[in-house]
Design a protein around this motif. Structure first.
Motif, PDB file in Angstrom:
ATOM      1  N   PRO A 193     -49.687 -45.966  -3.356  1.00  0.00           N
ATOM      2  CA  PRO A 193     -50.805 -45.164  -2.845  1.00  0.00           C
ATOM      3  C   PRO A 193     -52.110 -45.439  -3.596  1.00  0.00           C
ATOM      4  O   PRO A 193     -53.193 -45.328  -3.018  1.00  0.00           O
ATOM      5  CB  PRO A 193     -50.334 -43.726  -3.079  1.00  0.00           C
ATOM      6  N   LEU A 194     -52.007 -45.825  -4.866  1.00  0.00           N
ATOM      7  CA  LEU A 194     -53.210 -46.040  -5.674  1.00  0.00           C
ATOM      8  C   LEU A 194     -53.769 -47.450  -5.529  1.00  0.00           C
ATOM      9  O   LEU A 194     -54.968 -47.643  -5.314  1.00  0.00           O
ATOM     10  CB  LEU A 194     -52.911 -45.768  -7.147  1.00  0.00           C
ATOM     11  N   PHE A 195     -52.909 -48.457  -5.631  1.00  0.00           N
ATOM     12  CA  PHE A 195     -53.370 -49.847  -5.672  1.00  0.00           C
ATOM     13  C   PHE A 195     -53.222 -50.584  -4.342  1.00  0.00           C
ATOM     14  O   PHE A 195     -53.700 -51.708  -4.209  1.00  0.00           O
ATOM     15  CB  PHE A 195     -52.593 -50.621  -6.752  1.00  0.00           C
ATOM     16  N   GLY A 196     -52.548 -49.981  -3.365  1.00  0.00           N
ATOM     17  CA  GLY A 196     -52.209 -50.689  -2.146  1.00  0.00           C
ATOM     18  C   GLY A 196     -53.400 -51.230  -1.375  1.00  0.00           C
ATOM     19  O   GLY A 196     -53.449 -52.425  -1.035  1.00  0.00           O
ATOM     20  N   ASP A 197     -54.375 -50.376  -1.081  1.00  0.00           N
ATOM     21  CA  ASP A 197     -55.530 -50.833  -0.313  1.00  0.00           C
ATOM     22  C   ASP A 197     -56.285 -51.941  -1.039  1.00  0.00           C
ATOM     23  O   ASP A 197     -56.682 -52.944  -0.434  1.00  0.00           O
ATOM     24  CB  ASP A 197     -56.481 -49.651  -0.051  1.00  0.00           C
ATOM     25  N   PHE A 198     -56.481 -51.771  -2.325  1.00  0.00           N
ATOM     26  CA  PHE A 198     -57.244 -52.733  -3.112  1.00  0.00           C
ATOM     27  C   PHE A 198     -56.580 -54.112  -3.072  1.00  0.00           C
ATOM     28  O   PHE A 198     -57.238 -55.134  -2.842  1.00  0.00           O
ATOM     29  CB  PHE A 198     -57.350 -52.230  -4.556  1.00  0.00           C
ATOM     30  N   LEU A 199     -55.268 -54.136  -3.259  1.00  0.00           N
ATOM     31  CA  LEU A 199     -54.563 -55.415  -3.283  1.00  0.00           C
ATOM     32  C   LEU A 199     -54.419 -56.008  -1.884  1.00  0.00           C
ATOM     33  O   LEU A 199     -54.441 -57.233  -1.720  1.00  0.00           O
ATOM     34  CB  LEU A 199     -53.203 -55.236  -3.946  1.00  0.00           C
ATOM     35  N   ALA A 200     -54.305 -55.172  -0.874  1.00  0.00           N
ATOM     36  CA  ALA A 200     -54.249 -55.698   0.496  1.00  0.00           C
ATOM     37  C   ALA A 200     -55.558 -56.388   0.862  1.00  0.00           C
ATOM     38  O   ALA A 200     -55.564 -57.522   1.372  1.00  0.00           O
ATOM     39  CB  ALA A 200     -53.952 -54.568   1.479  1.00  0.00           C
ATOM     40  N   TRP A 201     -56.669 -55.747   0.576  1.00  0.00           N
ATOM     41  CA  TRP A 201     -57.961 -56.333   0.930  1.00  0.00           C
ATOM     42  C   TRP A 201     -58.305 -57.543   0.071  1.00  0.00           C
ATOM     43  O   TRP A 201     -59.135 -58.377   0.461  1.00  0.00           O
ATOM     44  CB  TRP A 201     -59.067 -55.282   0.865  1.00  0.00           C
ATOM     45  N   ARG A 211     -51.474 -54.703   7.846  1.00  0.00           N
ATOM     46  CA  ARG A 211     -50.539 -54.667   6.722  1.00  0.00           C
ATOM     47  C   ARG A 211     -50.770 -53.486   5.788  1.00  0.00           C
ATOM     48  O   ARG A 211     -49.974 -53.243   4.878  1.00  0.00           O
ATOM     49  CB  ARG A 211     -50.668 -55.969   5.909  1.00  0.00           C
ATOM     50  N   LEU A 212     -51.856 -52.736   6.008  1.00  0.00           N
ATOM     51  CA  LEU A 212     -52.182 -51.637   5.100  1.00  0.00           C
ATOM     52  C   LEU A 212     -51.065 -50.607   4.952  1.00  0.00           C
ATOM     53  O   LEU A 212     -50.808 -50.146   3.831  1.00  0.00           O
ATOM     54  CB  LEU A 212     -53.477 -50.947   5.555  1.00  0.00           C
ATOM     55  N   PRO A 213     -50.375 -50.215   6.023  1.00  0.00           N
ATOM     56  CA  PRO A 213     -49.316 -49.205   5.829  1.00  0.00           C
ATOM     57  C   PRO A 213     -48.254 -49.625   4.817  1.00  0.00           C
ATOM     58  O   PRO A 213     -47.814 -48.808   3.991  1.00  0.00           O
ATOM     59  CB  PRO A 213     -48.732 -49.046   7.240  1.00  0.00           C
ATOM     60  N   GLU A 214     -47.828 -50.891   4.860  1.00  0.00           N
ATOM     61  CA  GLU A 214     -46.800 -51.332   3.911  1.00  0.00           C
ATOM     62  C   GLU A 214     -47.345 -51.368   2.489  1.00  0.00           C
ATOM     63  O   GLU A 214     -46.644 -50.997   1.531  1.00  0.00           O
ATOM     64  CB  GLU A 214     -46.253 -52.705   4.298  1.00  0.00           C
ATOM     65  N   PHE A 215     -48.594 -51.803   2.325  1.00  0.00           N
ATOM     66  CA  PHE A 215     -49.193 -51.821   0.994  1.00  0.00           C
ATOM     67  C   PHE A 215     -49.359 -50.404   0.453  1.00  0.00           C
ATOM     68  O   PHE A 215     -49.125 -50.152  -0.736  1.00  0.00           O
ATOM     69  CB  PHE A 215     -50.540 -52.554   1.028  1.00  0.00           C
ATOM     70  N   ARG A 216     -49.755 -49.469   1.329  1.00  0.00           N
ATOM     71  CA  ARG A 216     -49.910 -48.080   0.882  1.00  0.00           C
ATOM     72  C   ARG A 216     -48.576 -47.466   0.519  1.00  0.00           C
ATOM     73  O   ARG A 216     -48.485 -46.656  -0.416  1.00  0.00           O
ATOM     74  CB  ARG A 216     -50.597 -47.270   1.975  1.00  0.00           C
ATOM     75  N   ALA A 217     -47.517 -47.839   1.238  1.00  0.00           N
ATOM     76  CA  ALA A 217     -46.183 -47.346   0.895  1.00  0.00           C
ATOM     77  C   ALA A 217     -45.738 -47.891  -0.461  1.00  0.00           C
ATOM     78  O   ALA A 217     -45.077 -47.195  -1.234  1.00  0.00           O
ATOM     79  CB  ALA A 217     -45.185 -47.735   1.979  1.00  0.00           C
ATOM     80  N   ALA A 218     -46.124 -49.126  -0.753  1.00  0.00           N
ATOM     81  CA  ALA A 218     -45.774 -49.724  -2.043  1.00  0.00           C
ATOM     82  C   ALA A 218     -46.544 -49.066  -3.175  1.00  0.00           C
ATOM     83  O   ALA A 218     -46.011 -48.896  -4.277  1.00  0.00           O
ATOM     84  CB  ALA A 218     -46.055 -51.226  -2.026  1.00  0.00           C
ATOM     85  N   SER A 266     -56.954 -62.930   8.024  1.00  0.00           N
ATOM     86  CA  SER A 266     -58.085 -62.332   8.725  1.00  0.00           C
ATOM     87  C   SER A 266     -58.170 -60.844   8.398  1.00  0.00           C
ATOM     88  O   SER A 266     -57.164 -60.221   8.013  1.00  0.00           O
ATOM     89  CB  SER A 266     -57.923 -62.507  10.234  1.00  0.00           C
ATOM     90  N   PRO A 267     -59.352 -60.233   8.573  1.00  0.00           N
ATOM     91  CA  PRO A 267     -59.469 -58.780   8.364  1.00  0.00           C
ATOM     92  C   PRO A 267     -58.516 -57.988   9.244  1.00  0.00           C
ATOM     93  O   PRO A 267     -57.936 -56.989   8.795  1.00  0.00           O
ATOM     94  CB  PRO A 267     -60.930 -58.500   8.709  1.00  0.00           C
ATOM     95  N   GLY A 268     -58.350 -58.427  10.481  1.00  0.00           N
ATOM     96  CA  GLY A 268     -57.443 -57.719  11.373  1.00  0.00           C
ATOM     97  C   GLY A 268     -56.008 -57.765  10.873  1.00  0.00           C
ATOM     98  O   GLY A 268     -55.264 -56.774  10.985  1.00  0.00           O
ATOM     99  N   TYR A 269     -55.612 -58.901  10.325  1.00  0.00           N
ATOM    100  CA  TYR A 269     -54.268 -59.020   9.783  1.00  0.00           C
ATOM    101  C   TYR A 269     -54.082 -58.069   8.603  1.00  0.00           C
ATOM    102  O   TYR A 269     -53.055 -57.383   8.502  1.00  0.00           O
ATOM    103  CB  TYR A 269     -53.997 -60.460   9.332  1.00  0.00           C
ATOM    104  N   VAL A 270     -55.085 -58.014   7.724  1.00  0.00           N
ATOM    105  CA  VAL A 270     -54.993 -57.121   6.560  1.00  0.00           C
ATOM    106  C   VAL A 270     -54.866 -55.674   7.008  1.00  0.00           C
ATOM    107  O   VAL A 270     -54.040 -54.910   6.475  1.00  0.00           O
ATOM    108  CB  VAL A 270     -56.215 -57.305   5.638  1.00  0.00           C
TER     109      VAL A 270
END
Length: 515
Positions: free
Chosen positions: A411-419, A402-409, A395-399
């Motif tokens: 900074p450039l690709f995290g948001d794109f791959l999370a969404w 999870r954004l903080p962990e993806f951004r930590a992994a 769900s969008p809420g779940y994503v």
């Protein structure tokens, strides 16, 4: 869209040309319908690839004059009803060049994706496998749902232009709604235009097609070379048909233990590592790096470019612009191979000067868009296969959580791959499992090749594949290098090990390292 960063073998070749022009079931060992296993293939000179396969010209003969031949194999639409409707599976081959008495059989390739056309990819790289062709017919195919094999159809070219330029990293409620609405429309178009085939494009279906292919080609065992997603397909085949596995190589290895979320997070780390390596390489050269003074400066400038593009896209290939999402995709495409780092540098230089053409061309290559504005079906097929395989629906809420962990992994690709994880949320067909089953007790040794600098299939996946295949099956070989895949790097150590195994059955010691 799930797993948006996929192997682009032919796309990399196409991009080089475009940029140059611009710059200048465990134990299931049978049971197919008797009529299908007895079919005779009608091999003929290959036509030009269809647009769904990427378009272009008919494949040129190999340097020794050997011509590429194509045929179509009939397979059941639904493997649960093998005597029902059939579909055509497009095949391509180049016959073995050596002494016929030393011919081993066919060596079947899958180059990844999912969604990549083997019919168009194998000729582009055919000379890379000249040594293997001395004892094998080189064979590849369009997996079901791909190219000419009952290819999945979703949106048209104009709709795809808009789809790939959308904001895939929403910053507010309105942008999030836009992304979700566009994804829902894309998925609905797939269901409308490909309703008959969508339930039957799982990796298990493709694996059963390969076993039928083995029989139709006249081989007792399936000799196989899988790259990227092709390693997952090979692992699933080994699970379903362990006794039918011949000599098999898995290169650029997918981690079979991960959910789609874990895979996306792994890719975030992998592409960030590749970007770090690119930045270090550029700034360590004797001449000045044109896109930054230090590795951190390179990454900071890229981050600023992406932030600026989010607010105001650059002119690209008119009438299209270079958006933030297109730039992220283009950067990722260039990180697939160290040979393309120079194009990334050129593209960034150009973008800093207000021109987005090179980065947009790289993005087009990732998305299967040709110079004439027509798309292959690689994106549609990739979504269809991934969403049919992967059970989780996010769900969008779940994503957002999870954004903080993806951004930590990354900074450039995290948001794109999370969404990207919302890509299957409205898919018409339920996913099969959390992750594939590749356990293959009783199978012979399978050579599993991991690359320490691989952005798309991080190195750790090779060890996970070895463990999942089971004791005595997976044999791990490590290549300390850059780019997606090891054999294609031309590293002599890797190629000697792989060739020795496929040609002479010499299994390397597990844990061998090629530096």
């Amino acid at each position: 869209m799930p797993s948006p960063f996929r192997l682009r073998a032919t796309a990399l070749t196409t991009t080089a040309l475009l940029l140059s022009a611009l710059a200048t079931g465990c134990g299931d060992d049978g049971g197919t319908d008797e009529d299908l296993t007895a079919q005779k293939l009608s091999w003929k000179d290959c036509p030009a690839p269809s647009q769904a396969e990427g378009g272009g010209s008919a494949p040129s003969p190999l340097p020794d004059g050997q011509r590429w031949q194509c045929a179509t194999m009939k397979a059941p639409l639904d493997w649960n009803h093998p005597k029902g409707d059939t579909i055509g599976i497009a095949l391509i081959r180049a016959e073995a060049s050596g002494d016929p008495s030393r011919r081993i059989g066919s060596l079947v390739f899958n180059f990844g994706g999912p969604g990549g056309s083997g019919v168009s990819t194998l000729p582009a790289f055919g000379t890379d496998y000249d040594t293997l062709r001395t004892r094998y017919d080189l064979v590849s195919f369009d997996p079901r749902g791909v190219g000419r094999s009952a290819g999945v159809k979703c949106e048209n070219d104009q709709q795809l232009d808009a789809y790939f330029q959308q904001d895939s990293t929403p910053d507010d409620a309105a942008e999030r709604t836009g992304l979700l609405d566009n994804t829902k429309e894309f998925n609905a178009a797939c269901d409308k235009n490909s309703e008959k085939v969508l339930p039957h494009v799982r990796t298990t279906d493709a694996a059963r097609d390969m076993d039928l292919m083995r029989q139709v080609l006249g081989d007792t065992k399936l000799h196989y070379f899988g790259i990227s997603y092709g390693t997952e397909l090979g692992g699933v085949y080994a699970h379903l048909f362990p006794k039918n596995v011949g000599r098999a190589v898995f290169d650029a290895v997918v981690d079979p233990t991960q959910t789609s979320e874990q895979g996306a997070l792994g890719q975030a780390r992998g592409f960030q590592l590749a970007l770090d390596n690119y930045a270090e390489d550029c700034t360590s050269k004797i001449e000045d790096c044109p896109v930054g003074d230090t590795p951190q400066d390179v990454k900071d400038r890229i981050a600023k470019l992406l932030k600026d593009l989010d607010a105001k896209p650059l002119p690209g290939i008119l009438p299209r612009q270079l958006t933030q999402s297109a730039a992220i995709t283009g950067i990722a495409q260039a990180l697939y191979s160290k040979d393309f780092w120079e194009f990334l540098t050129e593209g960034l230089e150009q973008a800093y000067d207000g021109d987005g053409r090179i980065l947009l061309l790289l993005s087009d290559s990732m998305n299967g868009r040709s110079e004439n504005g027509e798309y292959s079906n690689i994106a549609a097929a990739g979504v269809a296969i991934n969403c049919s395989d992967d059970k989780p629906r996010y769900s969008p809420g779940y994503v957002e959580g999870r954004l903080p962990e993806f951004r930590a992994a990354s900074p450039l690709f995290g948001d794109f791959l999370a969404w990207s994880m919302v890509g299957c949320t409205d898919w018409a067909v339920p996913g099969a499992a959390d992750h594939p089953d590749v356990s293959a007790p009783g199978a012979p040794p399978i050579l599993v090749v991991g690359n320490t600098g691989d952005p798309a299939t991080p190195y750790e996946g090779a060890r996970k594949m070895v463990d999942a295949l089971g004791d005595g099956v997976g044999v791990e070989l490590t290549y300390k290098g850059q780019g997606h895949g090891a054999y294609g790097s031309k590293d002599k150590c890797v190629q000697t090990a792989v060739d020795g195994y496929l040609l002479d059955g010499k299994v390397p010691a597990s844990g061998t390292i090629c530096a």
